[in-house]
Structures are given as structure tokens and as C-alpha cells.
Motif scaffolding. Sequence first.
Motif, short mmCIF file in Angstrom:
data_model
loop_
_atom_site.label_atom_id
_atom_site.label_comp_id
_atom_site.label_asym_id
_atom_site.label_seq_id
_atom_site.Cartn_x
_atom_site.Cartn_y
_atom_site.Cartn_z
N GLU A 22 0.84 -1.21 0.00
CA GLU A 22 0.00 0.00 0.00
C GLU A 22 0.87 1.26 0.00
OE1 GLU A 22 -3.88 -1.93 2.25
OE2 GLU A 22 -2.48 -0.70 3.42
N TYR A 23 1.95 1.24 0.74
CA TYR A 23 2.88 2.37 0.79
C TYR A 23 3.49 2.63 -0.59
CZ TYR A 23 7.22 4.89 1.90
OH TYR A 23 8.27 5.78 1.92
N LEU A 24 3.92 1.56 -1.24
CA LEU A 24 4.59 1.69 -2.54
C LEU A 24 3.65 2.06 -3.68
CD1 LEU A 24 7.04 -1.35 -2.42
CD2 LEU A 24 7.61 1.07 -2.13
N PHE A 25 2.44 1.50 -3.66
CA PHE A 25 1.59 1.61 -4.84
C PHE A 25 0.28 2.36 -4.63
CE2 PHE A 25 4.08 -2.32 -5.38
CZ PHE A 25 4.82 -1.93 -6.48
N LEU A 26 -0.11 2.60 -3.39
CA LEU A 26 -1.43 3.19 -3.13
C LEU A 26 -1.36 4.41 -2.21
CD1 LEU A 26 -3.39 -0.14 -2.63
CD2 LEU A 26 -3.40 1.33 -4.65
N ASN A 27 -0.19 5.03 -2.17
CA ASN A 27 -0.02 6.20 -1.31
C ASN A 27 -0.33 5.88 0.15
OD1 ASN A 27 0.80 8.87 -1.03
ND2 ASN A 27 -1.30 9.65 -1.16
N GLY A 28 0.03 4.67 0.54
CA GLY A 28 -0.19 4.24 1.92
C GLY A 28 0.74 4.93 2.89
N SER A 29 0.51 4.70 4.14
CA SER A 29 1.23 5.37 5.21
C SER A 29 2.58 4.72 5.50
CB SER A 29 0.37 5.35 6.48
OG SER A 29 1.12 5.64 7.61
N ARG A 30 3.60 5.55 5.55
CA ARG A 30 4.93 5.11 5.98
C ARG A 30 4.87 4.60 7.42
NH1 ARG A 30 9.12 8.60 8.35
NH2 ARG A 30 11.17 7.71 7.96
N GLU A 31 4.12 5.29 8.26
CA GLU A 31 3.98 4.90 9.67
C GLU A 31 3.34 3.52 9.81
OE1 GLU A 31 5.33 6.29 12.43
OE2 GLU A 31 6.30 7.56 10.93
N ASP A 32 2.40 3.18 8.93
CA ASP A 32 1.79 1.85 8.98
C ASP A 32 2.83 0.76 8.73
OD1 ASP A 32 -0.70 2.91 9.53
OD2 ASP A 32 -1.50 2.57 7.50
N VAL A 33 3.74 1.00 7.80
CA VAL A 33 4.81 0.04 7.53
C VAL A 33 5.73 -0.07 8.75
CG1 VAL A 33 6.71 -0.62 6.02
CG2 VAL A 33 4.72 0.55 5.06
N ILE A 34 6.10 1.06 9.32
CA ILE A 34 6.96 1.06 10.51
C ILE A 34 6.28 0.32 11.65
CG2 ILE A 34 7.98 2.55 12.28
CD1 ILE A 34 8.38 4.66 9.99
N ASN A 35 5.01 0.56 11.85
CA ASN A 35 4.28 -0.11 12.94
C ASN A 35 4.21 -1.62 12.74
OD1 ASN A 35 3.84 2.29 14.32
ND2 ASN A 35 1.88 2.66 13.32
N GLU A 36 4.15 -2.08 11.52
CA GLU A 36 4.17 -3.52 11.26
C GLU A 36 5.57 -4.09 11.42
OE1 GLU A 36 1.61 -5.54 11.01
OE2 GLU A 36 0.31 -3.79 11.22
N LEU A 37 6.57 -3.35 10.93
CA LEU A 37 7.95 -3.82 11.00
C LEU A 37 8.40 -3.99 12.45
CD1 LEU A 37 10.57 -4.52 9.52
CD2 LEU A 37 11.10 -2.07 9.48
N ILE A 38 8.03 -3.08 13.30
CA ILE A 38 8.50 -3.12 14.69
C ILE A 38 7.97 -4.34 15.44
CG2 ILE A 38 6.74 -1.73 15.87
CD1 ILE A 38 9.27 -0.19 17.07
N LYS A 39 6.90 -4.92 14.94
CA LYS A 39 6.36 -6.14 15.56
C LYS A 39 7.33 -7.32 15.46
CE LYS A 39 1.54 -4.87 14.70
NZ LYS A 39 0.32 -5.22 13.93
N PHE A 40 8.28 -7.24 14.54
CA PHE A 40 9.25 -8.32 14.35
C PHE A 40 10.53 -8.09 15.15
CE2 PHE A 40 6.50 -8.47 10.67
CZ PHE A 40 6.32 -9.83 10.45
N GLN A 41 10.64 -6.92 15.80
CA GLN A 41 11.86 -6.60 16.54
C GLN A 41 11.76 -7.12 17.97
OE1 GLN A 41 12.97 -2.40 16.90
NE2 GLN A 41 15.11 -3.00 16.56
N ASN A 42 12.86 -7.70 18.44
CA ASN A 42 12.94 -8.22 19.80
C ASN A 42 13.53 -7.17 20.74
OD1 ASN A 42 11.94 -10.92 19.47
ND2 ASN A 42 13.79 -11.33 18.27
N ASP A 43 13.43 -7.46 22.02
CA ASP A 43 13.95 -6.55 23.04
C ASP A 43 15.45 -6.30 22.90
OD1 ASP A 43 11.42 -6.24 24.10
OD2 ASP A 43 11.73 -7.69 25.71
N ASP A 44 16.17 -7.27 22.33
CA ASP A 44 17.62 -7.10 22.17
C ASP A 44 17.97 -6.23 20.96
OD1 ASP A 44 17.19 -8.81 20.00
OD2 ASP A 44 18.44 -10.42 20.78
N GLY A 45 16.96 -5.80 20.21
CA GLY A 45 17.17 -4.93 19.05
C GLY A 45 17.21 -5.65 17.72
#
Length: 154
Positions: A22-45
Motif C-alpha cells: 500500500e505504501y509503494l503503490f497506493l499512497n499508503g502510510s509510511r507509519e503503517d509500515v513502521i508499525n508492522e515492522l517493529i512487531k518483528f523486533q525483539n527486546d535485544d534490538g
Amino acid sequence: MDQKVYAWMKNHARDLELKHFEYLFLNGSREDVINELIKFQNDDGGFGHGIEPDNTNPNSSAIGSWQAISYIIELKLDEKHPMVKNLLDYLENSMDDNGYYQACIKSNNDYPHAIWWHFSDERAYWGYNPSVALWAFLYRYRPSHKIKKLIVVK
């Protein structure tokens, strides 16, 4: 944009890939991508939790972190962003004594994964893969003499 592709993505893609599409092709939100990406990050970084889709290991790994880096660079996140800062800390602390990163980690064997992610002592390191990409990322955000020595060929 092909509506069939988007409909398929909405029904089958993970939220990270859908928000990225959606970000790349539908003018989607950068923040939405960041919010999804951070779900894969662990406490150790580091990153895990199946960010590499064919390795469901929740533990942080060099490969999982490398996967996240492609998003971080595309989203133009700087070193002040908490996700990037934590990842940089993880990368600085997780390299071995020679500065390399394992391609396969032992805990991969405890979770569903493609055969190429299966850990054995002989398959732990894949030469410069993924180390050189992680060194380059580190050098881009935190240039240091140690990292420069690893990436400069004499």
C-alpha cells in the motif's frame, strides 16, 4: 494497479507486506509500515518472529535483521529512530570475535524453517553472507574504525 493483485494481497499477505504494498503503490502510510515492522523486533534490538518468511524462529538473527534493514533503508529511517538505534546496538553486540555474523543460528532448529536455515556447526557461517551487508549498514549509521577494517579490502 491491478485490482486482482491488491485483492489477493488483502486476503493472503502478511500485514507487513500488505502495508508495504500500500505504501509503494497506493499512497499508503509510511507509519503503517513502521508499525508492522517493529512487531518483528525483539527486546535485544534484533529481528526475528518470521520476518524471513521461511524461518519462523522468533529469536533475533543476523538474517532476520538483514531482512528488516531493507525496509529501514527504503523508509529512510535515521539513526535517531528507536528501531534503528536498537538494531545498531544489536548488530554491534552480536557479531563474533572476528566481526562476523552467523547465517544460521542453533534455535532455528526449534521452529519450522526451510532446509537452508537448518543449523549445524558446518552451516553456521556462509562466508561473507550476511556479514558484509550488516557491516555496511553499521558503517552507514555508525562509522567506526572496527567496521571500516572489516569492509576495506587491501
